[in-house]
Design an enzyme around this catalytic site. Structure first.
Site, short mmCIF file in Angstrom:
data_model
loop_
_atom_site.label_atom_id
_atom_site.label_comp_id
_atom_site.label_asym_id
_atom_site.label_seq_id
_atom_site.Cartn_x
_atom_site.Cartn_y
_atom_site.Cartn_z
N ASN A 1 0.79 -1.23 0.00
CA ASN A 1 0.00 0.00 0.00
C ASN A 1 0.82 1.28 0.00
OD1 ASN A 1 0.72 -0.45 2.72
ND2 ASN A 1 -0.96 0.82 3.42
N GLY B 1 2.39 -5.08 7.57
CA GLY B 1 1.39 -5.88 6.85
C GLY B 1 0.22 -6.20 7.75
N SER B 2 -0.36 -7.36 7.52
CA SER B 2 -1.59 -7.72 8.23
C SER B 2 -1.29 -8.23 9.65
CB SER B 2 -2.31 -8.82 7.45
OG SER B 2 -1.51 -9.98 7.42
N GLU C 1 4.54 -3.50 12.20
CA GLU C 1 3.45 -2.54 12.03
C GLU C 1 2.29 -3.24 11.36
OE1 GLU C 1 3.04 0.34 13.23
OE2 GLU C 1 5.07 0.64 13.98
N CYS D 1 -3.03 2.21 6.47
CA CYS D 1 -3.28 1.65 7.81
C CYS D 1 -3.69 2.76 8.78
CB CYS D 1 -2.07 0.88 8.32
SG CYS D 1 -0.53 1.70 8.03
N GLU E 1 9.27 3.30 14.13
CA GLU E 1 9.97 3.52 12.87
C GLU E 1 10.16 5.01 12.65
OE1 GLU E 1 9.32 0.52 9.78
OE2 GLU E 1 7.22 0.65 10.34
P1 ADP Z 1 -1.55 -7.61 3.17
O1 ADP Z 1 -2.91 -8.02 3.57
O2 ADP Z 1 -1.24 -6.17 3.34
O3 ADP Z 1 -1.10 -8.18 1.86
P2 ADP Z 1 0.26 -9.51 4.40
O4 ADP Z 1 0.62 -9.60 5.82
O5 ADP Z 1 -0.37 -10.68 3.75
O6 ADP Z 1 -0.63 -8.22 4.31
O7 ADP Z 1 1.52 -9.10 3.52
C1 ADP Z 1 2.53 -8.21 3.92
C2 ADP Z 1 3.87 -8.79 3.51
O8 ADP Z 1 4.07 -10.00 4.25
C3 ADP Z 1 3.97 -9.17 2.04
O9 ADP Z 1 5.26 -8.89 1.55
C4 ADP Z 1 3.70 -10.65 2.07
O10 ADP Z 1 4.25 -11.33 0.96
C5 ADP Z 1 4.42 -11.05 3.35
N1 ADP Z 1 3.99 -12.34 3.90
C6 ADP Z 1 2.78 -12.95 3.76
N2 ADP Z 1 2.78 -14.15 4.40
C7 ADP Z 1 4.00 -14.29 4.98
C8 ADP Z 1 4.62 -15.29 5.79
N3 ADP Z 1 4.01 -16.42 6.13
N4 ADP Z 1 5.88 -15.07 6.21
C9 ADP Z 1 6.54 -13.93 5.89
N5 ADP Z 1 6.02 -12.98 5.12
C10 ADP Z 1 4.77 -13.13 4.66
#
Ligand code: ADP
Length: 486
Positions: A156, A232-233, A254, A288, A466
């Site tokens: 994002n 991320g999530s 974050e 976010c 950060e």
């Molecule tokens: P979003 O919903 O914003 O895509 P994610 O948490 O799925 O959030 O993704 C954020 C980042 O984390 C991306 O670069 C994604 O590829 C990475 N990611 C997703 N799953 C994993 C995992 N199991 N281990 C490490 N990184 C991951």
């Protein structure tokens, strides 16, 4: 170059140990025009991630002792190149992520400013010298680089977030393996290419693109990574924290938000509407820090909802590169489905859809969604508790300031919070009592400066802040040394 249909798209490889590698590629699709491939990007394997970590480990002794002038120069040259190419890189950002061109260029400029800031910070590395409690002993407190940093970023803010993690990592003498989101890897690739050409020694910065479950997970599983910084999530953030605990290593995480914007009776209505419009819907609500809960007191409620709905109706949703577009497309089909699901959930929960929420047709096929505003929301509704991450906001009506503050804090998240009021008393009380890492008065909850700390509380964030000088808390480790004066 490889030909796909009517135009050529470039092949972008991973960077491991100073070499561009990779033979399998995934297309990066433009969400404003699904027939357009922005570029082909290499997909790394878990073995590639291991090779990248090994390269970063091998490069660490040299880079951690490199001269501060060299670090500063590389970061400054990178800032200058990003700025020089802001229109081109901003357009790439808009094509791969769907932000409007002005948003794409503004974010690119911000990335340049971040590199410039840390170019200066490299020259200001400092410690402390203190007297010891023991006569004849000198105490020094110094900061040393943490080691090999794993960087995992979301789609994002595809240039600002990689910039605000890569720049401090390198500034303080760490080596890096970076894994951008699979949906929008182009901006990270561009930053890595610029840093590489500007003279970073091989292995100092490595790029591995591809699936989170494979490449990202390989970074988390490696005992040879000294710190992971992730955005991320919540679900993935939890995995990062758990892996960090397993390996006893530092994590900076974050995650999401369900950010409240309180509007009080005494607010300037025009200001409140613009603040809500910006915070809830700009960047397609995919921030976010977006305001997804609008908490409005009785006396202004109906006027606020009517004025916001009128203003929303004037927003132009469309192709990110068209100059008149104010709201670009949703980033991809999966996110669009999530947004539409939540709009259906909101209706089923009894919230009243005041406007928007429907798909929009444009000359190109893209993920165009009219920003949606719900009224008559209750704090317990799922659309008021769970992060949607799209152009969807809901209004909760409250009696007074006290109820507004309680509702604002009644969430598992705590990233950003805002209030629109002309009362000094309520503004000061809200700043003091909101349970969020960032608080805004008569300003949108989203939109922050690059030189001050960014981060939240509760389920929004984990680990040190950060950005700005606070970044040193994560990217360095403190050493206390004692020496007899002799
Ligand atoms: P979003 O919903 O914003 O895509 P994610 O948490 O799925 O959030 O993704 C954020 C980042 O984390 C991306 O670069 C994604 O590829 C990475 N990611 C997703 N799953 C994993 C995992 N199991 N281990 C490490 N990184 C991951």
């Amino acid at each position: 170059m490889k030909s796909t249909g009517s135009f050529d798209v470039a092949l972008h490889r991973n960077l491991i140990g100073g070499s561009w590698v990779g033979s399998t590629f995934l297309p990066n699709i433009n969400p404003s025009d699904l027939s357009q491939v922005v570029g082909e990007f290499a997909t790394a394997t878990a073995d590639d991630a291991q090779a990248a970590i090994a390269a970063a480990r091998a490069a660490f002794p040299g880079w951690s002792r490199s001269g501060i002038l060299e670090r500063s120069r590389i970061l400054r040259d990178t800032a200058q190149e990003i700025l020089r190419r802001k229109d081109e890189i901003g357009a790439l950002l808009s094509r791969e992520e769907g932000k409007t061109l002005s948003e794409g260029i503004a974010e690119t400029i911000r990335a340049a400013q971040i590199f410039e800031f840390f170019s200066g910070e490299a020259l200001r590395l400092a410690g402390e010298v203190l007297a010891s409690v023991r006569p004849g002993v000198e105490v020094q407190v110094t900061r040393e680089p943490l080691g090999v940093i794993g960087i995992i970023t979301p789609w994002n803010f595809p240039i600002a977030i990689p910039a605000w993690k890569i720049a401090p990592a390198l500034c303080y003498g760490n080596t890096v393996v970076v894994k951008p989101a699979e949906v929008a890897p182009g901006c990270t690739w561009t930053i890595v290419d610029i840093l590489h050409r500007n003279g970073l020694p091989p292995g100092v910065l490595n790029l591995v693109m591809g699936k989170g479950s494979m490449v990202g997970q390989a970074l988390l599983d490696s005992p040879d990574v000294d710190g992971v910084t992730f955005t991320g999530s919540v679900g993935t953030g939890r995995r990062v924290a758990e892996a960090g605990a397993r390996h006893m290593r530092r994590s900076q995480i974050e995650m999401g938000g369900k950010n409240p914007l309180v509007v009080l009776d005494d607010a300037d209505l025009g200001v409140a509407v613009e603040v809500a419009l910006n915070g809830s819907f700009y960047s397609t609500g995919q921030r976010c820090t977006a305001s997804s809960r609008l908490i409005v007191t009785d006396g202004i409620h109906d006027r606020f909802v009517a004025a916001l709905a009128d203003r929303m109706a004037t927003l132009r949703v469309g192709h990110a590169l068209e100059p008149e577009t104010q709201i670009g497309p949703v980033v991809d089909a999966g996110q669009l489905e999530q947004d539409l699901d939540y709009i259906a959930i909101g209706k089923a929960e009894g919230a009243r859809l005041v406007g928007g929420g429907d798909l929009i047709e444009r000359p190109t096929r893209g993920h165009f969604l009219a920003p949606a505003l719900f009224a008559d929301c209750a704090p317990r509704m799922r659309i008021m508790r769970e992060e949607i991450f799209g152009p969807v906001a809901g209004v909760i009506r409250v009696r007074d300031y006290d109820e507004a503050l309680a509702v604002a804090n009644g969430t598992e998240f705590g990233l950003s919070a805002g209030i629109c009021t002309t009362s000094l008393k309520h503004a000061a009380h809200f700043r003091r009592n909101t349970e969020a890492g960032m608080v805004m008065v008569n300003l949108p909850t989203a939109g922050v400066d690059f030189h001050v700390p960014f981060g939240g509380r509760k389920a929004s964030s984990f680990g040190p802040r950060e950005q700005g000088r606070y970044a040193a808390e994560f990217f360095t480790t403190v050493k206390t040394s004692y020496q007899a004066a002799g």
